[in-house]
Design a protein around this motif. Sequence first.
Motif, PDB file in Angstrom:
ATOM      1  N   GLU A  45      11.941  -2.133  -8.875  1.00 57.77           N
ATOM      2  CA  GLU A  45      10.673  -1.952  -9.743  1.00 57.77           C
ATOM      3  C   GLU A  45       9.382  -0.682  -8.679  1.00 57.77           C
ATOM      4  N   ALA A  46       9.727  -1.307  -7.104  1.00 57.96           N
ATOM      5  CA  ALA A  46       9.223  -0.661  -6.350  1.00 57.96           C
ATOM      6  C   ALA A  46       9.424   0.940  -6.352  1.00 57.96           C
ATOM      7  N   LYS A  47      10.714   0.992  -6.698  1.00 61.64           N
ATOM      8  CA  LYS A  47      11.948   1.942  -6.740  1.00 61.64           C
ATOM      9  C   LYS A  47      11.223   3.030  -8.164  1.00 61.64           C
ATOM     10  N   SER A  48      10.663   2.063  -9.283  1.00 59.74           N
ATOM     11  CA  SER A  48      10.413   3.220 -10.951  1.00 59.74           C
ATOM     12  C   SER A  48       9.132   2.922 -10.633  1.00 59.74           C
ATOM     13  N   ARG A  49       8.176   3.220  -9.716  1.00 57.12           N
ATOM     14  CA  ARG A  49       7.476   2.704  -9.621  1.00 57.12           C
ATOM     15  C   ARG A  49       6.969   4.182  -8.861  1.00 57.12           C
ATOM     16  N   HIS A  50       7.529   4.651  -7.529  1.00 57.98           N
ATOM     17  CA  HIS A  50       8.241   5.378  -6.917  1.00 57.98           C
ATOM     18  C   HIS A  50       8.552   6.528  -7.333  1.00 57.98           C
ATOM     19  N   TYR A  51       9.678   6.657  -8.391  1.00 63.12           N
ATOM     20  CA  TYR A  51       9.633   7.832  -9.331  1.00 63.12           C
ATOM     21  C   TYR A  51       8.714   8.035 -10.166  1.00 63.12           C
ATOM     22  N   GLU A  52       8.216   7.073 -11.137  1.00 63.57           N
ATOM     23  CA  GLU A  52       7.088   7.185 -11.659  1.00 63.57           C
ATOM     24  C   GLU A  52       5.862   8.291 -11.033  1.00 63.57           C
ATOM     25  N   SER A  53       5.291   7.841  -9.515  1.00 63.90           N
ATOM     26  CA  SER A  53       4.438   8.587  -9.421  1.00 63.90           C
ATOM     27  C   SER A  53       5.099  10.227  -8.638  1.00 63.90           C
ATOM     28  N   LEU A  54       6.576   9.946  -8.489  1.00 65.63           N
ATOM     29  CA  LEU A  54       6.761  11.516  -7.842  1.00 65.63           C
ATOM     30  C   LEU A  54       7.079  12.352  -8.725  1.00 65.63           C
ATOM     31  N   LYS A  57       3.747  13.461 -10.152  1.00 63.00           N
ATOM     32  CA  LYS A  57       2.861  14.492  -8.959  1.00 63.00           C
ATOM     33  C   LYS A  57       3.885  16.849  -9.478  1.00 63.00           C
TER      34      LYS A  57
END
Length: 179
Positions: A45-54, A57
């Motif tokens: 889930e954290a990776k998913s949020r990180h990739y969504e953020s990227l 951006k």
Amino acid sequence: MTSFLNKGLQHLLHLYNDACGTVALHEARIKQLESTVADQGAIAEAKSRHYESLMKKVTQEAELKLATAEMDHEQAMVSFREGIKASAIVSLLQARIKMAYEAKETGLVCPAWPVDSWVAKLKELGGKAVPLPVEVGESSKSAEVVDQVGDKKDAGADAGEDAGQDAGKPEKVGEDAAV
């Protein structure tokens, strides 16, 4: 038989304890695996949020670059259109000025034509100046001057010949000389 039963009972207790231990072990292992799965879920889930953020951006940067490119293109098109307009105006002014010079050369003068303002506007737009007919016809004028000088020499030679013919005649004195 009691020994058999005792043996069997002990054996059953042993099997029961083994089974209970195995169950406890499996239950502990299941709890550990559930904990690991939960941790892996949290990591995913954290990776998913990180990739969504990227992705957001990168998408925003791409949209910004696209908007910038569109603005640059629009400015280039405006500049191109203005350049074409200026070029067309320069061509028209050059044609008008040339027409006015040619008309003046033929003796047609139109006072309504603001030739001076056309020339000023042409200079303002950075166009190539239209040469005056005097400048264009300079070589033909120099040829006319040579022809006129040649005619004068011929006239002078003729005058000398006339003077030579009159040299043999006596000059008239008195009343006839006045005439």
